[in-house]
Design an enzyme around this catalytic site. Structure first.
Site, PDB file in Angstrom:
ATOM      1  N   SER A 143     -51.400  47.997 -10.479  1.00 42.07           N
ATOM      2  CA  SER A 143     -52.289  49.135 -10.191  1.00 42.07           C
ATOM      3  C   SER A 143     -51.417  50.382 -10.130  1.00 42.07           C
ATOM      4  CB  SER A 143     -52.959  48.926  -8.829  1.00 42.07           C
ATOM      5  OG  SER A 143     -53.530  50.131  -8.367  1.00 42.07           O
ATOM      6  N   TYR A 156     -52.369  46.622   0.109  1.00 43.15           N
ATOM      7  CA  TYR A 156     -52.761  46.563  -1.307  1.00 43.15           C
ATOM      8  C   TYR A 156     -51.639  47.126  -2.175  1.00 43.15           C
ATOM      9  CZ  TYR A 156     -55.519  47.314  -5.570  1.00 43.15           C
ATOM     10  OH  TYR A 156     -55.988  47.301  -6.864  1.00 43.15           O
TER      11      TYR A 156
HETATM   12  N1  LIG Z   1     -61.148  48.734  -9.134  1.00 42.16           N
HETATM   13  C1  LIG Z   1     -60.115  49.532  -9.322  1.00 42.16           C
HETATM   14  O1  LIG Z   1     -60.242  50.750  -9.243  1.00 42.16           O
HETATM   15  C2  LIG Z   1     -58.779  48.943  -9.632  1.00 42.16           C
HETATM   16  C3  LIG Z   1     -57.710  49.810  -9.917  1.00 42.16           C
HETATM   17  C4  LIG Z   1     -56.462  49.271 -10.239  1.00 42.16           C
HETATM   18  C5  LIG Z   1     -56.295  47.901 -10.272  1.00 42.16           C
HETATM   19  N2  LIG Z   1     -57.356  47.072  -9.983  1.00 42.16           N
HETATM   20  C6  LIG Z   1     -57.127  45.634 -10.044  1.00 42.16           C
HETATM   21  O2  LIG Z   1     -57.921  45.103 -11.095  1.00 42.16           O
HETATM   22  C7  LIG Z   1     -58.184  43.726 -10.816  1.00 42.16           C
HETATM   23  C8  LIG Z   1     -59.669  43.463 -10.992  1.00 42.16           C
HETATM   24  O3  LIG Z   1     -60.372  44.151  -9.988  1.00 42.16           O
HETATM   25  P1  LIG Z   1     -61.840  44.725 -10.183  1.00 42.16           P
HETATM   26  O4  LIG Z   1     -61.784  46.131  -9.720  1.00 42.16           O
HETATM   27  O5  LIG Z   1     -62.345  44.407 -11.516  1.00 42.16           O
HETATM   28  O6  LIG Z   1     -62.607  43.906  -9.021  1.00 42.16           O
HETATM   29  P2  LIG Z   1     -63.683  42.737  -9.091  1.00 42.16           P
HETATM   30  O7  LIG Z   1     -63.875  42.293  -7.683  1.00 42.16           O
HETATM   31  O8  LIG Z   1     -64.878  43.205  -9.851  1.00 42.16           O
HETATM   32  O9  LIG Z   1     -62.951  41.584  -9.907  1.00 42.16           O
HETATM   33  C9  LIG Z   1     -62.051  40.672  -9.315  1.00 42.16           C
HETATM   34  C10 LIG Z   1     -62.569  39.262  -9.475  1.00 42.16           C
HETATM   35  O10 LIG Z   1     -61.614  38.348  -8.921  1.00 42.16           O
HETATM   36  C11 LIG Z   1     -62.328  37.339  -8.219  1.00 42.16           C
HETATM   37  N3  LIG Z   1     -61.449  36.707  -7.231  1.00 42.16           N
HETATM   38  C12 LIG Z   1     -61.077  37.218  -6.035  1.00 42.16           C
HETATM   39  N4  LIG Z   1     -60.315  36.332  -5.375  1.00 42.16           N
HETATM   40  C13 LIG Z   1     -60.188  35.244  -6.182  1.00 42.16           C
HETATM   41  C14 LIG Z   1     -59.524  34.005  -6.048  1.00 42.16           C
HETATM   42  N5  LIG Z   1     -58.837  33.689  -4.928  1.00 42.16           N
HETATM   43  N6  LIG Z   1     -59.596  33.111  -7.074  1.00 42.16           N
HETATM   44  C15 LIG Z   1     -60.300  33.412  -8.203  1.00 42.16           C
HETATM   45  N7  LIG Z   1     -60.971  34.575  -8.371  1.00 42.16           N
HETATM   46  C16 LIG Z   1     -60.907  35.479  -7.376  1.00 42.16           C
HETATM   47  C17 LIG Z   1     -63.483  38.110  -7.591  1.00 42.16           C
HETATM   48  O11 LIG Z   1     -64.532  37.266  -7.138  1.00 42.16           O
HETATM   49  C18 LIG Z   1     -63.890  39.027  -8.731  1.00 42.16           C
HETATM   50  O12 LIG Z   1     -64.834  38.424  -9.577  1.00 42.16           O
HETATM   51  C19 LIG Z   1     -57.666  43.458  -9.408  1.00 42.16           C
HETATM   52  O13 LIG Z   1     -56.387  42.861  -9.493  1.00 42.16           O
HETATM   53  C20 LIG Z   1     -57.562  44.864  -8.821  1.00 42.16           C
HETATM   54  O14 LIG Z   1     -56.612  44.916  -7.794  1.00 42.16           O
HETATM   55  C21 LIG Z   1     -58.587  47.564  -9.671  1.00 42.16           C
END
Ligand SMILES: NC(=O)c1ccc[n+]([C@@H]2O[C@H](COP(=O)([O-])OP(=O)(O)OC[C@H]3O[C@@H](n4cnc5c(N)ncnc54)[C@H](O)[C@@H]3O)[C@@H](O)[C@H]2O)c1
Length: 282
Positions: A143, A156
């Protein structure tokens, strides 16, 4: 020819947001796709929507038994694996350390690091020999919070910094057979990123922020004035996961819409300097 023809790709945390967009992009680029997802409701929904096109498995990346069952199912269905893409993650609620109760820190640290870091390490361990057989690739999700403050709370941000280091070390250890890279997104449209149970925030989601407010922040801060969809990030992941990437390993690509290329002094206006004519008239 498509980018991922003859590739089998596993996306962990592919039930929503980034991972689902990446999985869809990989599918569109010709891959056979498997998704591992913890949330049963998302698994049911995806199975209903995608049918037999995608192998959707319920499981927890923190559990070795679930990863081994995923491995067995992938081998049974596809016979091989070319790329492991790690997308799962949870947020820390962006609570400053001073406001985080001391007695919650153990549980908070473990929860965030187990999903965001240990899950990637265990996945790499369980799938590495399959990937080596095919000169494959690993792509993990960091991130922009790993690079600069104010993108998340301490737990985080530290976990996402750890993902960068996992990429560095694994790329070194697994070369030349397996290429290992990361992607560091800034924000993601339609994310359902949830908070930690350790702070009672497991039902709070990034999607609770009013969409217009979130979009406005991006339009104001990002030189590209854009909040990307998961599918747009999917292009980067698909390339790094493909055998066409013969050049890059050990890198985390910062996908920040130009944010880190500016000193945020002008608060959104590109004309942040002395107004034309003002200096001359003083
Ligand atoms: N949303 C943002 O703005 C943002 C920014 C930078 C990085 N990220 C990163 O992107 C990635 C995806 O996040 P997102 O924003 O799409 O969120 P999201 O919650 O929509 O997607 C994450 C998915 O991972 C699943 N998950 C969580 N714990 C789990 C586990 N123990 N085993 C299997 N699956 C699991 C969740 O149920 C979910 O479906 C993450 O690593 C997040 O940190 C997000």
């Amino acid at each position: 020819m498509q980018l991922l023809d003859d590739h089998v790709v596993l996306v962990t945390g592919g039930g929503s947001g980034l991972g689902l967009g990446v999985a869809r992009q990989c599918l569109a680029e010709g891959a056979q796709v498997a998704i591992l997802e913890i949330a049963q409701d998302k698994v049911d929904q995806l199975r209903a929507e995608l049918g037999d096109d995608v192998l959707v498995l319920q499981g927890d990346v923190r559990r070795v038994a679930d990863l081994e069952a995923t491995r067995a199912a992938v081998v049974e269905r596809f016979g091989r694996l070319n790329a492991l893409i790690g997308c799962q993650g949870i947020f820390d609620g962006n609570i400053p350390l001073r406001q985080t109760p001391l007695e919650r820190i153990d549980a908070l640290f473990d929860e965030v690091f187990h999903v965001n870091v240990k899950g990637y390490v265990l996945s790499a361990k369980v799938f590495v020999d399959l990937l080596e057989e095919n000169d494959g690739a690993i792509v993990l999700t960091s991130s922009t919070a790993a690079y600069a403050a104010d993108g998340g709370g301490l737990f985080y941000s530290a976990s996402k910094g750890a993902v960068r280091s996992v990429v560095n070390q694994l790329a070194f250890e697994l070369a030349p057979r397996v290429r290992v890279n990361g992607v560091a997104p800034s924000g993601i449209a339609n994310s359902q990123l949830q908070g930690p149970a350790a702070l009672g925030l497991e039902t709070s989601k990034q999607s609770d922020i009013p969409k217009e407010d979130f979009l406005a922040q991006f339009r104001q801060l990002m030189p590209l004035q854009h909040l990307p969809t998961p599918e747009e990030y999917g292009w980067l992941y698909a390339f790094l996961a493909s055998r066409h990437n013969t050049l890059v390993t050990g890198q985390t690509l910062v996908a920040d819409q130009g944010l880190f290329n500016r000193a945020v002094l002008s608060s959104g206006s590109k004309a942040g300097g002395i107004p034309v004519g003002a200096a001359a008239s003083e």
